[in-house]
Design an enzyme around this catalytic site. Structure first.
Site, PDB file in Angstrom:
ATOM      1  N   HIS A 131       0.850  -1.194   0.000  1.00 34.76           N
ATOM      2  CA  HIS A 131       0.000   0.000   0.000  1.00 34.76           C
ATOM      3  C   HIS A 131       0.881   1.237   0.000  1.00 34.76           C
ATOM      4  O   HIS A 131       2.109   1.133   0.033  1.00 34.76           O
ATOM      5  CB  HIS A 131      -0.969  -0.010   1.189  1.00 34.76           C
ATOM      6  CG  HIS A 131      -0.316  -0.055   2.534  1.00 34.76           C
ATOM      7  ND1 HIS A 131       0.324   1.031   3.087  1.00 34.76           N
ATOM      8  CD2 HIS A 131      -0.199  -1.055   3.437  1.00 34.76           C
ATOM      9  CE1 HIS A 131       0.792   0.705   4.283  1.00 34.76           C
ATOM     10  NE2 HIS A 131       0.497  -0.566   4.512  1.00 34.76           N
ATOM     11  N   CYS A 143       3.845  -4.341   6.361  1.00 36.14           N
ATOM     12  CA  CYS A 143       3.532  -4.300   4.931  1.00 36.14           C
ATOM     13  C   CYS A 143       4.669  -3.658   4.145  1.00 36.14           C
ATOM     14  O   CYS A 143       5.652  -3.210   4.703  1.00 36.14           O
ATOM     15  CB  CYS A 143       2.248  -3.495   4.717  1.00 36.14           C
ATOM     16  SG  CYS A 143       0.797  -4.219   5.509  1.00 36.14           S
TER      17      CYS A 143
END
Length: 167
Positions: A131, A143
């Site tokens: 992301h 992430c």
């Protein structure tokens, strides 16, 4: 070690290599880990398939024909004790979860990896996404974070055959 192809996303010390480009990226605050656990902030080492793409249709155009809109009430369960651990769920939902439709733009475009999915091992960590980053150099919760422009560029070019490789 997995042999990378041109369609793979490969984490390197200099950034994320993809399609002949090197994209600056951020990783988890816990660094790259071999034994990922829920809440450790680590980015799991390994070769991960890309299994989905989510986007905010009220904020950006559909990046590819296989992207799925994030709707109001879409959540991601991060409660290791719940049967829906590491799966997308819908509100109302009492167990611990992360809201996918956020007020900030962090999840306007999300590429979902197969980390600990679809049959999650409890406590091994949930939701390793690709992301946008908060800011350059600011770590994620595990992430992969990219500049918004680079994320949109990459999203239009990845395929189901693309993999995320974290050596």
């Amino acid at each position: 070690m997995t042999r990378a192809t041109v369609q793979d996303l490969v984490v390197t010390p200099m950034g994320l290599r993809f399609a002949g480009r090197l994209l600056p990226c951020t990783l988890g605050r816990g660094g790259v880990v071999s034994d990922k656990r829920e809440g450790d902030g680590g980015t799991p080492r390994g070769t991960h398939r890309l299994v989905g793409m989510l986007y905010r249709p009220d904020r950006l155009a559909r990046p590819t024909d296989w992207a799925v809109p994030i709707r109001p009430g879409d959540l991601w369960c991060d409660d290791p004790k719940h049967e829906d651990y590491n799966l997308m769920v819908r509100a109302p939902f009492e167990p611990s979860h992360e809201r996918l439709r956020r007020a900030d733009p962090l999840y306007d475009l999300v590429i979902v990896t197969d980390w600990n999915w679809p049959r999650a091992e409890r406590g091994r960590g949930s939701a390793i996404f690709i992301h946008r980053w908060r800011n350059p150099g600011v770590p994620t919760e595990g992430c992969i974070g990219l500049a918004p422009r680079d994320l949109r560029w990459m999203a239009r070019r990845i395929t189901y055959e693309s993999r995320l490789i974290v050596p």
